[in-house]
Design a protein around this motif. Sequence first.
Motif, mmCIF file in Angstrom:
data_model
loop_
_atom_site.group_PDB
_atom_site.id
_atom_site.type_symbol
_atom_site.label_atom_id
_atom_site.label_comp_id
_atom_site.label_asym_id
_atom_site.label_seq_id
_atom_site.Cartn_x
_atom_site.Cartn_y
_atom_site.Cartn_z
ATOM 1 N N THR A 95 0.882 -1.167 -0.064
ATOM 2 C CA THR A 95 -0.075 0.087 0.030
ATOM 3 C C THR A 95 0.923 1.223 0.116
ATOM 4 N N PRO A 96 0.256 2.434 -0.649
ATOM 5 C CA PRO A 96 1.197 3.491 -0.655
ATOM 6 C C PRO A 96 1.346 4.162 0.818
ATOM 7 N N MET A 97 0.269 3.758 1.661
ATOM 8 C CA MET A 97 0.536 4.331 3.033
ATOM 9 C C MET A 97 1.878 3.603 3.839
ATOM 10 N N TRP A 98 1.917 2.253 3.464
ATOM 11 C CA TRP A 98 2.979 1.499 4.122
ATOM 12 C C TRP A 98 4.366 2.352 3.705
ATOM 13 N N ILE A 99 4.349 2.491 2.236
ATOM 14 C CA ILE A 99 5.730 3.011 1.777
ATOM 15 C C ILE A 99 5.919 4.463 2.194
ATOM 16 N N LEU A 100 4.851 5.179 2.484
ATOM 17 C CA LEU A 100 4.993 6.450 2.993
ATOM 18 C C LEU A 100 5.460 6.400 4.636
ATOM 19 N N SER A 278 10.622 -15.734 10.760
ATOM 20 C CA SER A 278 11.289 -14.692 9.974
ATOM 21 C C SER A 278 12.104 -14.935 8.982
ATOM 22 N N TRP A 279 13.090 -15.541 9.445
ATOM 23 C CA TRP A 279 14.270 -16.156 8.339
ATOM 24 C C TRP A 279 13.908 -16.865 7.164
ATOM 25 N N GLY A 280 12.616 -17.744 7.334
ATOM 26 C CA GLY A 280 11.940 -18.282 6.158
ATOM 27 C C GLY A 280 11.372 -17.390 5.282
ATOM 28 N N ASN A 281 10.783 -16.283 5.789
ATOM 29 C CA ASN A 281 10.290 -15.230 5.067
ATOM 30 C C ASN A 281 11.389 -14.221 4.268
ATOM 31 N N ILE A 282 12.438 -14.090 5.145
ATOM 32 C CA ILE A 282 13.418 -13.473 4.540
ATOM 33 C C ILE A 282 14.052 -13.962 3.206
ATOM 34 N N LYS A 283 14.105 -15.529 3.206
ATOM 35 C CA LYS A 283 14.926 -16.064 2.041
ATOM 36 C C LYS A 283 14.048 -16.006 0.916
ATOM 37 N N ASP A 292 6.980 -7.572 4.855
ATOM 38 C CA ASP A 292 5.997 -7.841 5.682
ATOM 39 C C ASP A 292 6.450 -9.275 6.017
ATOM 40 N N ASN A 293 6.380 -9.455 7.295
ATOM 41 C CA ASN A 293 6.591 -10.941 7.856
ATOM 42 C C ASN A 293 5.581 -11.637 7.954
ATOM 43 N N TYR A 294 5.262 -12.200 6.788
ATOM 44 C CA TYR A 294 3.974 -12.931 6.506
ATOM 45 C C TYR A 294 4.286 -13.959 5.511
ATOM 46 N N ASN A 295 3.699 -15.190 5.720
ATOM 47 C CA ASN A 295 3.904 -16.345 4.934
ATOM 48 C C ASN A 295 2.249 -16.963 4.559
ATOM 49 N N HIS A 309 2.633 -11.246 10.092
ATOM 50 C CA HIS A 309 2.720 -9.793 10.639
ATOM 51 C C HIS A 309 3.530 -9.220 11.694
ATOM 52 N N TYR A 310 4.102 -10.097 12.479
ATOM 53 C CA TYR A 310 4.908 -9.780 13.716
ATOM 54 C C TYR A 310 6.036 -8.973 13.071
ATOM 55 N N THR A 311 6.597 -7.900 13.968
ATOM 56 C CA THR A 311 8.011 -7.774 13.710
ATOM 57 C C THR A 311 8.864 -8.707 14.218
#
Length: 404
Positions: A95-100, A278-283, A292-295, A309-311
């Motif tokens: 979303t543009p809001m996230w980028i902003l 998180s590492w699984g998403n990063i890869k 976004d930390n989402y799978n 969606h967690y940090t």
Amino acid sequence: MNSMLINQDIHYSKNKIGYFIFLLAYFSLCFYSAFYVSRYCGENRFLENIFFLLISISFIIFARNRKINVHIIPTILACRSVVLIYNVIFVLETTPMWILSREAMTLCAVLVFTFAYNFTSKERTELKILCASMSFIISAQIICTYIIGGGVKSEIYSFIGYHNYSITFLILFTAYLLFSDTDIFGKVVCVLALFATVLSQSFGGMFVMLGVWLFFIIKKLNWKNKNTCIYTILGLIIFTVVLFLSPIKERIFTKISQLFEGDYQSFGTGRLGLFEFSWGNIKRNIFLGILDNYNPEIFNTQLYSWFQHYTTHNHFLESMLVYGIVGTVFNATSIILIFVLGIKRCLKDKTRWPIFYGILAVFVHGFVEPSFLTMYFTLFFWLFAGVLVAPIKPFNCGYQLGGK
């Protein structure tokens, strides 16, 4: 025009209006933050504009008839924004809001760093007022919510964020105030911050905060003085009694037993699982970041689904998640420069060691808590970084890159 520009030491007493607006910008975060408004009044994503407006006014007041010097660190931070924009436009969709919000975070980091780098007073009075006042406010809010919420951890917070996040600020302020030449109020709020940290039940925060205090006791106190030993022992006894009379003692004993039993997953409150998730998403997009930390392949009924969606609760993993390897190189370079240049400054100006200790403490804390790369904490971290690496003597030129 250039001949009219001045470049000399800035004193707090001669610039109280500018520093008042500067302090007002930061104090606004303690009473009208996005966290507080979203909790009680619904979503509001533009509250940071209040801070940005006030800090910009303060910047303009100081910049009049003064030379603005640019360090290389803000340039490096701007480079990570380029990586983020490229990734968003050509690779991912969001979303543009996230980028902003992400770009606003970098813009604010550049602004407060440049402010501190150029306009910190010689006495650093404004920094001491900021740390002491905000330590008192945040600690008081944590203690009040602890009492109102009956000690339930999920009900403990300050207006700047939940318990774990709030303690990050207290660690930074306490480390600075303990080792600085401050008045009695500055020392008292350090004790208050210690108790607030314990009441918050943030074990990562407790560990780092107690480490800061232990370092202070070993390094700063005169152990040849008999009264020092008496007051230290008395203080430890009072702290221990208060600690074990509170309901927190049960959680502490539970954590200790988990550690000795080898149950590191529970001891870390699920952080090992979060790091793995998180590492699984990063890869999935390791070079530029996944944002976004989402799978999408994990459903609500599966293990680790509650991490969606967690940090990442780790500054390295968070940087990799948002900016990937490319952007993390810029972030890591900035941090390395802060420590290398900071040590050089401290060796020449010993009054900067308290700033260095504060940055080091929150850097350690950032391995287990979501502090770096968040809107509010970045406003404080880069402020401290700018003060730390600022040249010891006034500049000699109107534009200087690198700040040697």
